[in-house]
Design an enzyme around this catalytic site. Sequence first.
Site: not given
Length: 248
Positions: A17, A19, A47, A143, A146, A175-177
Amino acid sequence: VAQVVLGEADRGPLWFQLYLQPDRGFTRALVQRAEAAGYEALVLTVDAPVSGARDRERRAGFTLPPGISAVNLQGLQAPAPAALQPGQSPLFDDLLTRAPSWDDVIWLREQTRLPVLLKGITHPADAQQALACGVAGLIVSNHGGRTLDTLPATANLLPAIAQAVGGALPLLVDGGIRRGTDVLKAIALGATAVLVGRPVIHGLANAGATGVAHVIRLLRDETEIAMALSGCRTLDEASAALWSRQSG
C-alpha cells in the site's frame, strides 16, 4: 492481474500500500524497494491527500507506542512550507499544491513493472478516468468512514462504479465486510472480490495467526451458507437480481 490476486499456494498475495510523497525520487526508491522485497502489486491510496477531521481520534489522544514508527518513510524530508500571504490558507495554498493528480498515477505506472491498483475510488467518473490511465484494478473504498464525513457506504457506491467500468478490470470493495452475507451482497452488486480489514485485526489481536485463520474460515463458511440459502451454486449466479430479492 489474476495471478496477483491469487498469489502463491503457500501464502496470500503480497500487495504494497502506497501513498505518493511530494518527493518523487523518494517515492521511486520506495517502489523499487517494494519490488526487490517480492511484492506483486502496488495499491495506491488516492482518497486522502490530507487527513480528515477525526474528532474521536483526537479525543482518544492516541499516539504510536514507543518503538513504532513509519519505518518506510525514514529519511523523507518534509517539504518546506510555502511563504503564505495574509489571508492565504495553509491547506489550499500549501498542502494541496502537492496533492497527487492523474498525471502522478501515469508517472507511477511508468516507474514500476508491478500492476497498480487505485484504492479509494467512490465515483463512476473517477473509475473511468482510472481505466483510461491503464491501472490494473480498482478498490471501492470510503476509507472506513474516517476521512470524508457523510460519504456513502461502499455498498451504495459499488453498483454505479461497476456499471462505469463494465467488467474491464478487477473491482474490489473495502469497508463493512463483517459476515458472509456481506461478501455475497458485494459480489451481487458488482465486486470481483472483497477486502477484509477489522475482522482480521480483531482475530489477530485475540489469537494471533490462528485467530486470523479462524476469521477467514468463518467468512468462507458463512458465504457458502448464504449462497446455499439464496440458491447460488456459484458466485457467478450472485447478480443484481439476487440483491433485489433480498431487498424486497
